[in-house]
Design a protein around this motif. Structure first.
Motif, PDB file in Angstrom:
ATOM      1  N   UNK A 193       1.117  -1.235   0.122  1.00 24.22           N
ATOM      2  CA  UNK A 193       0.149   0.108   0.189  1.00 24.22           C
ATOM      3  C   UNK A 193       0.815   1.290   0.204  1.00 24.22           C
ATOM      4  N   UNK A 194       0.620   2.506  -0.226  1.00 21.68           N
ATOM      5  CA  UNK A 194       1.083   3.519  -0.854  1.00 21.68           C
ATOM      6  C   UNK A 194       0.908   3.773   1.105  1.00 21.68           C
ATOM      7  N   UNK A 195       2.197   4.998   0.858  1.00 21.18           N
ATOM      8  CA  UNK A 195       2.359   4.996   2.239  1.00 21.18           C
ATOM      9  C   UNK A 195       2.908   6.696   2.164  1.00 21.18           C
ATOM     10  N   UNK A 196       2.798   7.581   3.253  1.00 29.55           N
ATOM     11  CA  UNK A 196       2.658   9.316   3.312  1.00 29.55           C
ATOM     12  C   UNK A 196       3.426   9.481   4.421  1.00 29.55           C
ATOM     13  N   UNK A 201       8.303  -4.012   9.381  1.00 29.00           N
ATOM     14  CA  UNK A 201       7.589  -4.181   7.654  1.00 29.00           C
ATOM     15  C   UNK A 201       8.166  -3.968   6.800  1.00 29.00           C
ATOM     16  N   UNK A 202       8.398  -4.334   5.447  1.00 30.79           N
ATOM     17  CA  UNK A 202       9.157  -4.046   4.653  1.00 30.79           C
ATOM     18  C   UNK A 202       8.075  -2.065   3.432  1.00 30.79           C
ATOM     19  N   UNK A 203       9.541  -1.595   3.289  1.00 26.29           N
ATOM     20  CA  UNK A 203       8.856  -0.016   2.445  1.00 26.29           C
ATOM     21  C   UNK A 203       9.930  -0.251   1.797  1.00 26.29           C
ATOM     22  N   UNK A 204       8.899  -0.165   0.401  1.00 23.42           N
ATOM     23  CA  UNK A 204      10.265   0.271  -0.531  1.00 23.42           C
ATOM     24  C   UNK A 204       9.658   1.849  -1.426  1.00 23.42           C
ATOM     25  N   UNK A 216       6.228   6.071  -1.937  1.00 24.20           N
ATOM     26  CA  UNK A 216       6.510   4.567  -0.897  1.00 24.20           C
ATOM     27  C   UNK A 216       5.725   4.049  -0.663  1.00 24.20           C
ATOM     28  N   UNK A 217       6.095   2.783  -0.705  1.00 18.94           N
ATOM     29  CA  UNK A 217       5.252   1.676  -0.308  1.00 18.94           C
ATOM     30  C   UNK A 217       5.537   0.639   0.313  1.00 18.94           C
ATOM     31  N   UNK A 218       5.112   0.451   1.873  1.00 18.91           N
ATOM     32  CA  UNK A 218       4.667  -0.409   3.041  1.00 18.91           C
ATOM     33  C   UNK A 218       4.215  -2.129   2.557  1.00 18.91           C
ATOM     34  N   UNK A 219       4.229  -3.092   2.329  1.00 16.52           N
ATOM     35  CA  UNK A 219       3.878  -4.457   2.182  1.00 16.52           C
ATOM     36  C   UNK A 219       3.465  -4.616   3.827  1.00 16.52           C
ATOM     37  N   UNK A 249      19.974   1.019  -3.554  1.00 14.19           N
ATOM     38  CA  UNK A 249      19.732  -0.103  -4.911  1.00 14.19           C
ATOM     39  C   UNK A 249      18.294  -0.597  -5.657  1.00 14.19           C
ATOM     40  N   UNK A 250      17.783   0.339  -4.880  1.00 17.37           N
ATOM     41  CA  UNK A 250      15.747   0.254  -5.206  1.00 17.37           C
ATOM     42  C   UNK A 250      15.657  -1.597  -4.411  1.00 17.37           C
ATOM     43  N   UNK A 251      16.425  -1.104  -3.452  1.00 20.54           N
ATOM     44  CA  UNK A 251      15.823  -2.651  -2.573  1.00 20.54           C
ATOM     45  C   UNK A 251      14.963  -2.021  -1.697  1.00 20.54           C
ATOM     46  N   UNK A 252      14.511  -2.970  -0.629  1.00 22.68           N
ATOM     47  CA  UNK A 252      13.280  -3.192   0.637  1.00 22.68           C
ATOM     48  C   UNK A 252      14.729  -2.426   1.217  1.00 22.68           C
ATOM     49  N   UNK A 253      13.619  -1.966   2.639  1.00 21.66           N
ATOM     50  CA  UNK A 253      13.874  -0.750   4.212  1.00 21.66           C
ATOM     51  C   UNK A 253      13.048  -1.682   4.944  1.00 21.66           C
ATOM     52  N   UNK A 254      14.079  -2.425   6.283  1.00 18.89           N
ATOM     53  CA  UNK A 254      13.160  -3.039   7.263  1.00 18.89           C
ATOM     54  C   UNK A 254      12.555  -1.338   7.924  1.00 18.89           C
ATOM     55  N   UNK A 255      11.574  -1.639   8.280  1.00 25.58           N
ATOM     56  CA  UNK A 255      10.770  -0.882   9.764  1.00 25.58           C
ATOM     57  C   UNK A 255      10.249  -0.910   9.631  1.00 25.58           C
ATOM     58  N   UNK A 256      10.201  -0.345  11.760  1.00 22.55           N
ATOM     59  CA  UNK A 256       9.311  -0.624  12.803  1.00 22.55           C
ATOM     60  C   UNK A 256       8.143   0.062  12.846  1.00 22.55           C
TER      61      UNK A 256
END
Length: 369
Positions: free
Chosen positions: A11-14, A64-67, A77-80, A125-132
């Motif tokens: 989903x898109x996040x802001x 959660x993963x954020x890309x 920005x999107x989060x899984x 590198x267009x990868x995903x980042x871990x978020x809390x």
């Protein structure tokens, strides 16, 4: 370290519009859930959180993963997001539907996002980042008033480099962190007279002297028409309870943690009527430091903080259930287990308690003046 895969949805996040301080970005996932960049020590803190501290920390909701996606000049920005997070809210992909006041909110989180990308190479590198994921503490508020306060006289962690340590020591020495054990890192307060927000950032907070900090704290509980005595008194009760919890916990050393003070600045006609006397006294009250007793370097518990027993303390905190004022500790990226430290870290919890005592005394003096 578990990622929830049951019914995950991108989903898109802001950027979180009500972020007032800090150097890491905050995103809003849903109205009830925000997220911040993953830090191992902060994650471990939430995993080992003592029961009696849960009322003074944000609700931990998992990882959660954020890309990010680049489209011409725009970045999205999107989060899984786990399905259970989305099921518990009326998720809306359109973030522009709120009709609440946003004038004056310059969205500090946007500059933090730029810093994460430019300085720390997030998503390079267009990868995903871990978020809390954490609970949004002001999700139910119409006009959130928020104050971010850096706590303690020492703010560098055990893992800080010598360069970082020197920088933070100098920052403390030349600010109210040294004299009071507290420093304003960001503030927003709703102004009823202009129907907008007044907002300060960390640079304003660093420039304040003791009297200036006291005036800013008074301003935080004023909506430009009246001083909100009800929320101010409720906050003092909450802070007293927090002082008791911190002074009796034996699990953590807190380095570079902050306090988040918040309440709903919305007041209806009845509430204005109830506080009419406070309004009159606020208009005639000067901005001198009269009644301020928080600058002395005493580590003894002030008389105003002494409570005979915990039952009485809990009763004090629950006397006024109609207010919204609350407080949470935040930012645990440098928090360590005491069992992992060989020697007593003098000035750590003592500095935080010193700052908390001064904060309570200042707010109490404002309420009494």
């Amino acid at each position: 370290m578990t990622f929830y895969k049951n019914e995950d949805q991108w989903v898109e996040i802001k950027p979180f519009i009500h972020q007032v301080g800090g150097h890491t970005c905050l995103f809003e996932i849903t109205q009830e859930t925000i997220c911040k960049p993953y830090q191992e020590k902060e994650f471990q803190f939430y995993q080992n959180l003592p029961e009696d501290m849960k009322e003074f920390t944000p609700h931990y909701k998992g990882l959660v993963c954020v890309k990010c996606s680049h489209d011409n000049d725009s970045t999205t920005f999107y989060a899984e997001v786990p399905g259970y997070i989305l099921r518990k809210t009326d998720y809306q992909s359109d973030f522009g539907t709120s009709d609440e006041v946003k004038s004056g909110l310059d969205n500090w989180s946007v500059s933090c996002i730029d810093r994460q990308i430019q300085r720390y190479g997030f998503w390079s590198n267009d990868g995903e980042q871990k978020f809390i994921m954490l609970g949004n503490l002001v999700s139910s508020f119409r006009m959130p008033c928020i104050l971010d306060i850096k706590m303690g006289t020492r703010q560098h962690g055990e893992d800080s480099s010598e360069e970082k340590k020197k920088l933070l020591e100098e920052r403390c020495a030349h600010s109210t962190s040294a004299t009071l054990g507290i420093r304003i890192c960001g503030m927003q307060v709703f102004q009823a007279e202009t129907n907008t927000y007044l907002k300060f950032n960390k640079y304003h907070g660093r420039a304040l002297d003791d009297d200036g900090l006291r005036q800013a704290l008074r301003q935080f509980f004023s909506n430009s028409l009246t001083l909100n005595i009800r929320e101010l008194s409720r906050m003092v009760s909450k802070l007293r309870r927090l002082h008791h919890v911190l002074s009796t916990q034996h699990t953590f050393y807190f380095f570079s943690s902050s306090l988040l003070l918040f309440y709903d600045g919305y007041m209806d006609a009845c509430q204005y009527s109830d506080q009419s006397e406070a309004k009159g006294s606020e208009q005639t009250r000067g901005q001198s430091g009269e009644g301020f007793h928080g600058s002395g370097p005493s580590h003894n518990l002030p008389e105003s903080l002494i409570v005979e027993n915990e039952d009485k303390l809990n009763q004090t905190c629950c006397d006024d259930d109609i207010g919204t004022a609350d407080v949470r500790m935040i930012d645990f990226g440098h928090t360590v287990l005491k069992s992992d430290v060989k020697e007593h870290q003098g000035g750590t919890e003592e500095g935080i308690l010193f700052g908390l005592e001064n904060l309570i005394e200042i707010l109490q003096s404002i309420a009494d003046s």
